[in-house]
Write a protein that holds these residues in place. Structure first.
Motif, PDB file in Angstrom:
ATOM      1  N   SER A  34      55.604 -16.734   6.842  1.00 29.69           N
ATOM      2  CA  SER A  34      56.622 -17.314   5.969  1.00 29.69           C
ATOM      3  C   SER A  34      57.724 -16.280   5.760  1.00 29.69           C
ATOM      4  O   SER A  34      57.440 -15.096   5.571  1.00 29.69           O
ATOM      5  CB  SER A  34      56.024 -17.711   4.623  1.00 29.69           C
ATOM      6  OG  SER A  34      55.150 -18.807   4.764  1.00 29.69           O
ATOM      7  N   TYR A  80      57.760  -7.280   2.694  1.00 27.21           N
ATOM      8  CA  TYR A  80      56.889  -8.379   2.304  1.00 27.21           C
ATOM      9  C   TYR A  80      56.865  -8.461   0.781  1.00 27.21           C
ATOM     10  O   TYR A  80      56.627  -7.470   0.095  1.00 27.21           O
ATOM     11  CB  TYR A  80      55.475  -8.168   2.843  1.00 27.21           C
ATOM     12  CG  TYR A  80      54.554  -9.333   2.546  1.00 27.21           C
ATOM     13  CD1 TYR A  80      53.761  -9.334   1.404  1.00 27.21           C
ATOM     14  CD2 TYR A  80      54.516 -10.438   3.393  1.00 27.21           C
ATOM     15  CE1 TYR A  80      52.937 -10.418   1.122  1.00 27.21           C
ATOM     16  CE2 TYR A  80      53.690 -11.515   3.116  1.00 27.21           C
ATOM     17  CZ  TYR A  80      52.910 -11.501   1.972  1.00 27.21           C
ATOM     18  OH  TYR A  80      52.106 -12.572   1.685  1.00 27.21           O
ATOM     19  N   ASP A  81      57.118  -9.666   0.245  1.00 24.96           N
ATOM     20  CA  ASP A  81      57.146  -9.877  -1.192  1.00 24.96           C
ATOM     21  C   ASP A  81      55.882 -10.626  -1.610  1.00 24.96           C
ATOM     22  O   ASP A  81      55.711 -11.797  -1.252  1.00 24.96           O
ATOM     23  CB  ASP A  81      58.390 -10.682  -1.579  1.00 24.96           C
ATOM     24  CG  ASP A  81      58.589 -10.752  -3.086  1.00 24.96           C
ATOM     25  OD1 ASP A  81      57.625 -11.112  -3.781  1.00 24.96           O
ATOM     26  OD2 ASP A  81      59.692 -10.446  -3.551  1.00 24.96           O
ATOM     27  N   PRO A  82      54.991  -9.995  -2.386  1.00 24.47           N
ATOM     28  CA  PRO A  82      53.750 -10.677  -2.763  1.00 24.47           C
ATOM     29  C   PRO A  82      53.957 -11.822  -3.741  1.00 24.47           C
ATOM     30  O   PRO A  82      53.112 -12.704  -3.844  1.00 24.47           O
ATOM     31  CB  PRO A  82      52.907  -9.556  -3.392  1.00 24.47           C
ATOM     32  CG  PRO A  82      53.896  -8.534  -3.828  1.00 24.47           C
ATOM     33  CD  PRO A  82      55.037  -8.598  -2.859  1.00 24.47           C
ATOM     34  N   THR A 137      52.117 -17.445  -6.846  1.00 25.38           N
ATOM     35  CA  THR A 137      50.997 -16.618  -7.263  1.00 25.38           C
ATOM     36  C   THR A 137      50.813 -15.468  -6.291  1.00 25.38           C
ATOM     37  O   THR A 137      50.767 -15.674  -5.083  1.00 25.38           O
ATOM     38  CB  THR A 137      49.702 -17.454  -7.291  1.00 25.38           C
ATOM     39  OG1 THR A 137      49.918 -18.583  -8.118  1.00 25.38           O
ATOM     40  CG2 THR A 137      48.537 -16.616  -7.812  1.00 25.38           C
ATOM     41  N   PRO A 138      50.700 -14.216  -6.789  1.00 29.34           N
ATOM     42  CA  PRO A 138      50.517 -13.088  -5.876  1.00 29.34           C
ATOM     43  C   PRO A 138      49.267 -13.262  -5.032  1.00 29.34           C
ATOM     44  O   PRO A 138      48.257 -13.802  -5.477  1.00 29.34           O
ATOM     45  CB  PRO A 138      50.391 -11.886  -6.824  1.00 29.34           C
ATOM     46  CG  PRO A 138      51.051 -12.320  -8.091  1.00 29.34           C
ATOM     47  CD  PRO A 138      50.797 -13.800  -8.176  1.00 29.34           C
ATOM     48  N   ALA A 139      49.341 -12.820  -3.787  1.00 34.78           N
ATOM     49  CA  ALA A 139      48.196 -12.915  -2.898  1.00 34.78           C
ATOM     50  C   ALA A 139      47.060 -12.045  -3.404  1.00 34.78           C
ATOM     51  O   ALA A 139      47.283 -10.949  -3.918  1.00 34.78           O
ATOM     52  CB  ALA A 139      48.596 -12.480  -1.490  1.00 34.78           C
ATOM     53  N   THR A 140      45.832 -12.517  -3.274  1.00 31.12           N
ATOM     54  CA  THR A 140      44.661 -11.766  -3.701  1.00 31.12           C
ATOM     55  C   THR A 140      43.884 -11.315  -2.479  1.00 31.12           C
ATOM     56  O   THR A 140      43.559 -12.131  -1.616  1.00 31.12           O
ATOM     57  CB  THR A 140      43.752 -12.642  -4.577  1.00 31.12           C
ATOM     58  OG1 THR A 140      44.510 -13.089  -5.700  1.00 31.12           O
ATOM     59  CG2 THR A 140      42.526 -11.851  -5.053  1.00 31.12           C
ATOM     60  N   ARG A 164      55.143 -14.434  -1.457  1.00 29.94           N
ATOM     61  CA  ARG A 164      54.174 -14.548  -0.371  1.00 29.94           C
ATOM     62  C   ARG A 164      54.896 -14.805   0.945  1.00 29.94           C
ATOM     63  O   ARG A 164      54.530 -15.678   1.731  1.00 29.94           O
ATOM     64  CB  ARG A 164      53.136 -15.639  -0.673  1.00 29.94           C
ATOM     65  CG  ARG A 164      52.368 -15.411  -1.955  1.00 29.94           C
ATOM     66  CD  ARG A 164      51.244 -16.382  -2.157  1.00 29.94           C
ATOM     67  NE  ARG A 164      50.152 -16.121  -1.223  1.00 29.94           N
ATOM     68  CZ  ARG A 164      48.994 -16.787  -1.245  1.00 29.94           C
ATOM     69  NH1 ARG A 164      48.801 -17.755  -2.134  1.00 29.94           N
ATOM     70  NH2 ARG A 164      48.049 -16.504  -0.371  1.00 29.94           N
ATOM     71  N   ALA A 167      48.741  -9.257   3.608  1.00 28.36           N
ATOM     72  CA  ALA A 167      49.912  -9.770   4.313  1.00 28.36           C
ATOM     73  C   ALA A 167      49.721  -9.579   5.803  1.00 28.36           C
ATOM     74  O   ALA A 167      49.051  -8.651   6.231  1.00 28.36           O
ATOM     75  CB  ALA A 167      51.170  -9.031   3.864  1.00 28.36           C
ATOM     76  N   SER A 196      61.706  -7.440  -6.143  1.00 24.40           N
ATOM     77  CA  SER A 196      61.510  -8.833  -5.766  1.00 24.40           C
ATOM     78  C   SER A 196      62.660  -9.685  -6.272  1.00 24.40           C
ATOM     79  O   SER A 196      63.162  -9.466  -7.378  1.00 24.40           O
ATOM     80  CB  SER A 196      60.197  -9.367  -6.355  1.00 24.40           C
ATOM     81  OG  SER A 196      60.102 -10.774  -6.161  1.00 24.40           O
ATOM     82  N   SER A 200      53.617 -20.788  -2.818  1.00 21.80           N
ATOM     83  CA  SER A 200      53.122 -20.536  -4.161  1.00 21.80           C
ATOM     84  C   SER A 200      53.666 -19.226  -4.691  1.00 21.80           C
ATOM     85  O   SER A 200      53.796 -18.246  -3.964  1.00 21.80           O
ATOM     86  CB  SER A 200      51.596 -20.483  -4.159  1.00 21.80           C
ATOM     87  OG  SER A 200      51.113 -19.976  -5.377  1.00 21.80           O
TER      88      SER A 200
END
Length: 397
Positions: free
Chosen positions: A308, A125-127, A32-35, A130, A54, A100, A30
């Motif tokens: 991932s 790590y790229d939010p 969508t940035p991680a929350t 993800r 992460a 990113s 996805s």
């Protein structure tokens, strides 16, 4: 634009472009940035680590590369926050945050971002993705074959190669040659044409259609579905990727008059080298995603197990640690290499090579003076897959 945009090679063929089925060997998570979880308070990330939420990498103290490689000693360090405002002001000097591959403008110019990632953030790590991001050639190439990374369907990799044992190579060569020459003759008399819409779009689909016995009038309706699967299973889904790869190849060749002269009557070996060079410089698949089954040491640290990982194939192909003058298209280079396809036998890999070869031969035979239209330069676009959207040419010179 061409005199007849999206001109059909046969009046019975439907004019609309078929649905893109998505990349066959990339499965992006996805966007969508991680929350952060509501159960845990948000904490600022440590320099060199991932943002909150992460997975934490062990072995973060592993040095990047040995001195003398030209890479910064602190490569791979990143400071990011899920909620920067909650953590108060940053220290003097501001934030150090990895860019990113999905940043605004990356579709038009990903190379600046890739360069920064390779030099300063080989593991980050790229939010947005993800995923952990690898950008150097050595790391991406290893991840595409390392058993600690799960594998998507990359044509030519060993599992793919073992699945294809009854492929008639000469039959594929014959249908590819015939299809290429038919398409080239149909645009030869025009004053202008778009090779993406009028040639690259039709050749990969037409070749598969002819190989599986699908009539031209049904080609665009069936060839990306069950009919294509009759030839190559999952590899049938590579048609869209081969179309982009062919557009990039022709764009790279036609953009330089010297390359046109060198490849006009070139032997098969030189055409194959030019094809490999185009796959290196402008791969149709820019990002592939894998998942680790164990911790894996890479440049800048250790990728944790169960994570991932986004492999920046487009960045790896322009890594100066692997290729001299990596931004230059040079079929004669003595350090060739590409990561789009594996080294094993696969119909999709074979067809892509044949399409590149016979595309050049058919186009230059039908249009000896073929050149790009005045003032036109190929514009490569795309984030996950990438290629020119149009190649406006003057068939008669």
């Amino acid at each position: 634009m061409s005199d007849a945009p999206n001109h059909e090679p046969d009046r019975d063929i439907r004019g609309e472009r078929p649905e893109e089925s998505g990349d066959p060997w990339t499965r992006l998570p996805s966007m969508t940035p991680a929350t952060p979880s509501a159960a845990a308070p948000t904490k600022p990330a440590r320099a060199g680590g991932p943002p909150p939420g992460a997975p934490a990498a062990s072995g973060a103290g592993i040095p990047a590369r040995a001195p003398g490689t030209g890479r910064p000693a602190g490569a791979g360090r990143v400071r990011t926050l899920a909620d920067p405002a909650a953590a108060g002001p940053f220290p003097p000097g501001g934030r150090t945050v990895a860019p990113s591959p999905l940043d605004p403008g990356a579709s038009l110019d990903p190379h600046r971002i890739h360069r920064t990632l390779r030099e300063d953030f080989p593991l980050t790590y790229d939010p947005l993705l993800r995923a952990w991001v690898l950008s150097r050639y050595a790391d991406v190439a290893a991840a595409l074959t390392d058993e600690r990374f799960t594998h998507g369907h990359r044509p030519g990799d060993p599992p793919c190669a073992r699945a294809h044992v009854d492929v008639d190579v000469e039959a594929l060569r014959a249908v590819t040659e015939r299809t290429a020459y038919v398409l080239a003759r149909r645009i030869a008399e025009r004053s202008r044409a778009d090779l993406v819409a009028d040639f690259c779009h039709w050749l990969p689909a037409g070749t598969v259609a002819a190989a599986v016995g699908v009539p031209y009038r049904d080609m665009m309706r069936l060839v990306r579905g069950r009919a294509a699967g009759a030839l190559a299973g999952e590899c049938g889904g590579q048609i869209a990727v081969r179309e982009k790869a062919l557009a990039s190849f022709l764009g790279n060749v036609l953009a330089d008059p010297d390359q046109v002269a060198a490849l006009r009557d070139a032997p098969v070996g030189l055409v194959a080298r030019a094809w490999t060079e185009s796959l290196r410089r402008d791969p149709p698949v820019q990002i592939a995603v894998r998942r680790t089954s164990a911790e894996v040491p890479v440049s800048g640290g250790v990728v944790p197990a169960g994570a991932s990982v986004a492999l920046l194939v487009g960045s790896a192909g322009r890594d100066p640690e692997r290729f001299r003058e990596p931004d230059r298209f040079d079929p004669f280079r003595d350090d060739p290499g590409q990561l789009t396809y594996g080294a094993g036998f696969c119909p999709a890999v074979l067809l892509a090579e044949l399409e590149a070869e016979y595309a050049l031969r058919a186009l230059f035979t039908a249009m000896p003076r073929l050149r790009l239209a005045d003032g036109f330069r190929p514009a490569f676009t795309g984030l996950i897959t990438r290629a020119p959207r149009s190649l406006i040419v003057r068939p008669g010179g």
